[in-house]
Design a protein around this motif. Structure first.
Motif, mmCIF file in Angstrom:
data_model
loop_
_atom_site.group_PDB
_atom_site.id
_atom_site.type_symbol
_atom_site.label_atom_id
_atom_site.label_comp_id
_atom_site.label_asym_id
_atom_site.label_seq_id
_atom_site.Cartn_x
_atom_site.Cartn_y
_atom_site.Cartn_z
ATOM 1 N N VAL A 1 0.854 -1.205 0.000
ATOM 2 C CA VAL A 1 0.000 0.000 0.000
ATOM 3 C C VAL A 1 0.879 1.239 0.000
ATOM 4 N N ASN A 2 1.882 1.243 0.892
ATOM 5 C CA ASN A 2 2.831 2.350 0.932
ATOM 6 C C ASN A 2 3.375 2.678 -0.443
ATOM 7 N N VAL A 3 3.678 1.616 -1.196
ATOM 8 C CA VAL A 3 4.316 1.785 -2.501
ATOM 9 C C VAL A 3 3.385 2.482 -3.484
ATOM 10 N N ALA A 4 2.117 2.073 -3.513
ATOM 11 C CA ALA A 4 1.162 2.684 -4.435
ATOM 12 C C ALA A 4 0.923 4.146 -4.071
ATOM 13 N N ILE A 5 0.798 4.417 -2.766
ATOM 14 C CA ILE A 5 0.581 5.804 -2.322
ATOM 15 C C ILE A 5 1.786 6.664 -2.682
ATOM 16 N N ALA A 6 2.988 6.128 -2.420
ATOM 17 C CA ALA A 6 4.208 6.893 -2.709
ATOM 18 C C ALA A 6 4.319 7.193 -4.198
ATOM 19 N N LEU A 7 3.966 6.217 -5.028
ATOM 20 C CA LEU A 7 4.014 6.425 -6.482
ATOM 21 C C LEU A 7 3.070 7.557 -6.887
ATOM 22 N N ALA A 8 1.831 7.498 -6.372
ATOM 23 C CA ALA A 8 0.832 8.520 -6.717
ATOM 24 C C ALA A 8 1.283 9.899 -6.228
ATOM 25 N N CYS A 9 1.818 9.949 -5.012
ATOM 26 C CA CYS A 9 2.279 11.235 -4.472
ATOM 27 C C CYS A 9 3.444 11.771 -5.303
ATOM 28 N N GLY A 10 4.322 10.873 -5.768
ATOM 29 C CA GLY A 10 5.443 11.290 -6.612
ATOM 30 C C GLY A 10 4.951 11.913 -7.908
ATOM 31 N N VAL A 11 3.913 11.301 -8.509
ATOM 32 C CA VAL A 11 3.356 11.837 -9.758
ATOM 33 C C VAL A 11 2.792 13.241 -9.521
ATOM 34 N N LEU A 12 1.977 13.381 -8.464
ATOM 35 C CA LEU A 12 1.364 14.686 -8.175
ATOM 36 C C LEU A 12 2.439 15.736 -7.878
#
Lengths: 137, 134
Positions: A1-12
Protein backbone atom coordinates in the motif's frame (compact mmCIF):
# COMPACT_ATOMS: atom_id res chain seq x y z
CA UNK A 1 0.00 0.00 0.00
CA UNK A 2 2.83 2.35 0.93
CA UNK A 3 4.32 1.78 -2.50
CA UNK A 4 1.16 2.68 -4.43
CA UNK A 5 0.58 5.80 -2.32
CA UNK A 6 4.21 6.89 -2.71
CA UNK A 7 4.01 6.42 -6.48
CA UNK A 8 0.83 8.52 -6.72
CA UNK A 9 2.28 11.24 -4.47
CA UNK A 10 5.44 11.29 -6.61
CA UNK A 11 3.36 11.84 -9.76
CA UNK A 12 1.36 14.69 -8.17
CA UNK A 13 4.57 16.22 -6.77
CA UNK A 14 6.32 16.32 -10.14
CA UNK A 15 3.21 17.60 -11.96
CA UNK A 16 3.18 20.39 -9.37
CA UNK A 17 6.84 21.13 -10.07
CA UNK A 18 6.05 21.34 -13.79
CA UNK A 19 2.95 23.54 -13.42
CA UNK A 20 4.76 25.89 -11.03
CA UNK A 21 7.67 26.41 -13.45
CA UNK A 22 10.30 25.18 -10.99
CA UNK A 23 11.70 22.55 -13.38
CA UNK A 24 13.36 25.46 -15.22
CA UNK A 25 16.85 26.19 -13.84
CA UNK A 26 16.51 29.77 -15.09
CA UNK A 27 13.60 30.32 -12.67
CA UNK A 28 15.63 29.13 -9.69
CA UNK A 29 18.62 31.23 -10.68
CA UNK A 30 16.29 34.19 -11.28
CA UNK A 31 14.81 33.78 -7.79
CA UNK A 32 18.27 33.82 -6.21
CA UNK A 33 19.22 36.93 -8.21
CA UNK A 34 17.95 39.39 -5.58
CA UNK A 35 20.20 42.18 -6.83
CA UNK A 36 19.40 41.69 -10.52
CA UNK A 37 16.23 40.79 -12.44
CA UNK A 38 14.58 39.09 -9.46
CA UNK A 39 12.04 36.37 -10.33
CA UNK A 40 9.57 35.92 -7.41
CA UNK A 41 8.00 32.70 -8.76
CA UNK A 42 9.45 30.48 -6.01
CA UNK A 43 7.81 32.65 -3.34
CA UNK A 44 4.40 31.90 -4.82
CA UNK A 45 5.25 28.19 -5.07
CA UNK A 46 6.14 28.15 -1.36
CA UNK A 47 3.00 30.13 -0.52
CA UNK A 48 0.98 27.48 -2.34
CA UNK A 49 2.74 24.48 -0.83
CA UNK A 50 3.41 25.34 2.82
CA UNK A 51 -0.16 26.19 4.00
CA UNK A 52 -1.53 22.95 2.53
CA UNK A 53 1.14 20.97 4.35
CA UNK A 54 0.64 22.93 7.59
CA UNK A 55 -3.07 22.06 7.64
CA UNK A 56 -2.32 18.36 7.09
CA UNK A 57 0.35 18.44 9.81
CA UNK A 58 -1.98 20.16 12.28
CA UNK A 59 -4.64 17.46 11.95
CA UNK A 60 -2.46 14.38 11.43
CA UNK A 61 0.47 14.81 13.83
CA UNK A 62 0.89 11.98 16.29
CA UNK A 63 -1.90 9.88 14.75
CA UNK A 64 -1.78 6.40 13.24
CA UNK A 65 -2.21 6.08 9.50
CA UNK A 66 -4.30 3.55 7.58
CA UNK A 67 -1.01 1.77 6.81
CA UNK A 68 -0.47 1.19 10.53
CA UNK A 69 2.46 3.60 10.66
CA UNK A 70 2.64 6.73 12.81
CA UNK A 71 2.76 10.35 11.78
CA UNK A 72 5.54 12.00 13.82
CA UNK A 73 4.16 13.92 16.82
CA UNK A 74 6.89 16.54 16.96
CA UNK A 75 8.83 18.54 14.41
CA UNK A 76 12.63 18.54 14.51
CA UNK A 77 13.81 21.87 15.92
CA UNK A 78 17.49 21.02 16.39
CA UNK A 79 20.07 23.42 14.99
CA UNK A 80 23.64 22.18 14.57
CA UNK A 81 26.83 22.61 12.59
CA UNK A 82 25.79 19.97 10.06
CA UNK A 83 22.65 21.94 9.20
CA UNK A 84 24.54 25.21 8.75
CA UNK A 85 27.39 23.71 6.71
CA UNK A 86 25.15 21.43 4.64
CA UNK A 87 22.53 24.06 3.83
CA UNK A 88 25.27 26.55 2.87
CA UNK A 89 26.90 24.10 0.43
CA UNK A 90 23.48 23.11 -0.89
CA UNK A 91 22.65 26.76 -1.55
CA UNK A 92 25.87 27.31 -3.50
CA UNK A 93 25.23 24.21 -5.62
CA UNK A 94 21.59 25.17 -6.13
CA UNK A 95 22.66 28.54 -7.50
CA UNK A 96 25.23 26.94 -9.83
CA UNK A 97 22.96 24.27 -11.33
CA UNK A 98 19.49 25.77 -10.91
CA UNK A 99 18.18 22.38 -9.86
CA UNK A 100 17.50 20.67 -6.55
CA UNK A 101 16.87 16.94 -6.16
CA UNK A 102 13.11 16.90 -6.97
CA UNK A 103 13.40 18.71 -10.31
CA UNK A 104 16.61 16.78 -11.12
CA UNK A 105 14.73 13.46 -10.90
CA UNK A 106 11.64 14.78 -12.73
CA UNK A 107 13.73 16.23 -15.55
CA UNK A 108 15.10 12.73 -16.26
CA UNK A 109 11.88 12.29 -18.26
CA UNK A 110 13.50 14.59 -20.86
CA UNK A 111 17.02 13.14 -20.96
CA UNK A 112 19.71 15.53 -22.10
CA UNK A 113 23.39 16.08 -21.41
CA UNK A 114 22.32 18.65 -18.80
CA UNK A 115 19.67 16.62 -16.96
CA UNK A 116 21.75 13.42 -16.88
CA UNK A 117 24.90 15.24 -15.75
CA UNK A 118 23.02 17.10 -13.01
CA UNK A 119 21.45 13.89 -11.68
CA UNK A 120 24.69 11.91 -11.76
CA UNK A 121 26.55 14.70 -9.95
CA UNK A 122 23.87 14.94 -7.26
CA UNK A 123 24.09 11.17 -6.69
CA UNK A 124 27.87 11.44 -6.45
CA UNK A 125 27.42 14.17 -3.82
CA UNK A 126 25.01 11.98 -1.84
CA UNK A 127 27.55 9.14 -1.82
CA UNK A 128 30.34 11.55 -0.79
CA UNK A 129 28.27 12.60 2.22
CA UNK A 130 28.61 9.06 3.64
CA UNK A 131 32.24 9.89 4.41
CA UNK A 132 31.23 12.67 6.78
CA UNK A 133 31.00 11.36 10.36
CA UNK A 134 27.41 11.39 11.66
CA UNK A 135 28.29 13.42 14.76
CA UNK A 136 30.44 16.10 13.19
CA UNK A 137 28.96 18.83 15.37
CA UNK B 1 1.85 33.69 -10.67
CA UNK B 2 -1.39 31.70 -10.62
CA UNK B 3 0.44 28.71 -12.05
CA UNK B 4 3.11 29.00 -9.36
CA UNK B 5 0.46 29.03 -6.61
CA UNK B 6 -1.41 26.12 -8.20
CA UNK B 7 1.76 24.09 -8.76
CA UNK B 8 2.88 24.88 -5.22
CA UNK B 9 -0.49 23.72 -3.92
CA UNK B 10 -0.07 20.44 -5.82
CA UNK B 11 3.42 19.98 -4.33
CA UNK B 12 2.08 20.72 -0.83
CA UNK B 13 -0.85 18.36 -1.35
CA UNK B 14 1.44 15.56 -2.57
CA UNK B 15 3.69 15.96 0.49
CA UNK B 16 0.64 16.24 2.78
CA UNK B 17 -0.95 13.07 1.35
CA UNK B 18 2.27 11.14 1.86
CA UNK B 19 2.42 12.39 5.46
CA UNK B 20 -1.22 11.70 6.31
CA UNK B 21 -1.49 8.34 4.55
CA UNK B 22 1.92 6.85 5.35
CA UNK B 23 3.53 9.05 8.04
CA UNK B 24 6.52 9.58 5.73
CA UNK B 25 8.25 12.83 4.74
CA UNK B 26 8.47 13.86 1.09
CA UNK B 27 12.05 15.12 1.23
CA UNK B 28 13.51 14.19 -2.12
CA UNK B 29 17.18 14.16 -1.05
CA UNK B 30 16.38 11.82 1.86
CA UNK B 31 14.38 9.65 -0.53
CA UNK B 32 17.30 9.51 -3.01
CA UNK B 33 19.62 8.65 -0.12
CA UNK B 34 17.36 5.81 1.07
CA UNK B 35 17.32 4.28 -2.41
CA UNK B 36 21.10 4.63 -2.88
CA UNK B 37 21.73 2.91 0.48
CA UNK B 38 18.91 0.35 -0.08
CA UNK B 39 17.65 1.42 3.37
CA UNK B 40 15.93 -1.59 5.01
CA UNK B 41 12.15 -1.23 5.23
CA UNK B 42 12.16 2.16 3.48
CA UNK B 43 13.72 1.83 0.06
CA UNK B 44 10.63 0.37 -1.63
CA UNK B 45 8.32 3.30 -1.01
CA UNK B 46 11.21 5.66 -1.70
CA UNK B 47 11.93 4.02 -5.07
CA UNK B 48 8.20 4.17 -5.84
CA UNK B 49 8.14 7.91 -5.06
CA UNK B 50 11.10 8.51 -7.40
CA UNK B 51 9.40 6.41 -10.09
CA UNK B 52 6.32 8.61 -9.58
CA UNK B 53 8.42 11.75 -10.10
CA UNK B 54 9.77 10.40 -13.39
CA UNK B 55 6.30 9.21 -14.44
CA UNK B 56 4.96 12.69 -13.74
CA UNK B 57 7.83 14.03 -15.84
CA UNK B 58 6.79 11.74 -18.70
CA UNK B 59 3.21 13.05 -18.46
CA UNK B 60 4.54 16.62 -18.50
CA UNK B 61 6.61 15.76 -21.59
CA UNK B 62 3.33 14.70 -23.25
CA UNK B 63 1.05 17.52 -22.08
CA UNK B 64 3.29 20.46 -21.22
CA UNK B 65 6.71 19.77 -22.74
CA UNK B 66 7.85 23.37 -22.31
CA UNK B 67 7.76 22.98 -18.51
CA UNK B 68 10.72 20.56 -18.54
CA UNK B 69 14.29 21.84 -18.43
CA UNK B 70 15.64 22.63 -21.88
CA UNK B 71 19.22 23.89 -21.90
CA UNK B 72 21.90 23.92 -19.24
CA UNK B 73 22.11 27.30 -17.49
CA UNK B 74 25.94 27.13 -17.33
CA UNK B 75 28.85 25.10 -18.66
CA UNK B 76 29.04 21.42 -17.69
CA UNK B 77 31.96 22.04 -15.31
CA UNK B 78 29.71 24.29 -13.19
CA UNK B 79 26.86 21.78 -13.43
CA UNK B 80 29.04 18.92 -12.16
CA UNK B 81 30.52 21.02 -9.33
CA UNK B 82 27.09 22.39 -8.40
CA UNK B 83 25.40 18.99 -8.60
CA UNK B 84 27.93 17.43 -6.25
CA UNK B 85 27.40 20.31 -3.79
CA UNK B 86 23.62 19.89 -4.03
CA UNK B 87 23.76 16.17 -3.22
CA UNK B 88 26.47 16.48 -0.59
CA UNK B 89 25.04 19.58 1.10
CA UNK B 90 21.51 18.23 1.18
CA UNK B 91 22.60 15.06 2.95
CA UNK B 92 24.97 16.76 5.40
CA UNK B 93 22.30 19.37 6.18
CA UNK B 94 19.56 16.73 6.39
CA UNK B 95 17.29 18.14 3.70
CA UNK B 96 16.78 20.05 0.47
CA UNK B 97 14.13 22.39 -0.87
CA UNK B 98 11.34 19.85 -0.36
CA UNK B 99 12.48 18.45 3.00
CA UNK B 100 13.39 21.72 4.72
CA UNK B 101 11.41 24.14 2.56
CA UNK B 102 8.04 22.41 2.23
CA UNK B 103 7.84 19.58 4.78
CA UNK B 104 10.02 21.29 7.42
CA UNK B 105 8.49 24.76 7.31
CA UNK B 106 5.14 23.05 6.70
CA UNK B 107 5.31 21.58 10.21
CA UNK B 108 6.71 24.65 11.94
CA UNK B 109 10.18 23.10 12.28
CA UNK B 110 12.85 25.59 13.36
CA UNK B 111 15.41 23.31 11.66
CA UNK B 112 13.48 23.52 8.37
CA UNK B 113 13.08 27.29 8.60
CA UNK B 114 16.78 27.80 9.42
CA UNK B 115 17.88 25.42 6.63
CA UNK B 116 15.73 27.21 4.06
CA UNK B 117 16.90 30.69 5.10
CA UNK B 118 20.54 29.53 4.98
CA UNK B 119 20.40 27.91 1.56
CA UNK B 120 18.52 30.81 -0.02
CA UNK B 121 21.06 33.25 1.47
CA UNK B 122 24.00 31.11 0.30
CA UNK B 123 22.46 30.81 -3.16
CA UNK B 124 21.84 34.55 -3.42
CA UNK B 125 25.42 35.31 -2.37
CA UNK B 126 26.69 32.84 -4.97
CA UNK B 127 24.72 34.55 -7.73
CA UNK B 128 25.95 37.94 -6.52
CA UNK B 129 29.56 36.68 -6.57
CA UNK B 130 29.19 35.21 -10.08
CA UNK B 131 27.69 38.52 -11.22
CA UNK B 132 30.61 40.55 -9.89
CA UNK B 133 33.10 38.18 -11.55
CA UNK B 134 31.68 38.92 -14.98
Amino acid sequence: VNVAIALACGVLFSLGLGVSGMLQPTRVIGFLDFFGAWDPTLVFVMCGAIPVHLVAWYFARGRSTLCGTEVPAKANHSLDARLVAGATLFGVGWALTGVCPGPAVTNLAAPSMFTLTAMASILAGVVLSYFVPARAN
Amino acid sequence: MGNALLGGGMIGLAAAMLLVLTGKTAGVSGILDGVVRAEPGEWRWKAAFLAGLVLGGVLLAQWMPSTLAQAAPRTMTWIVAGGVLVGFGARVGGGCTSGHGVCGIGRGSRRGIAGTVIFIAAGALTILLLRSLR
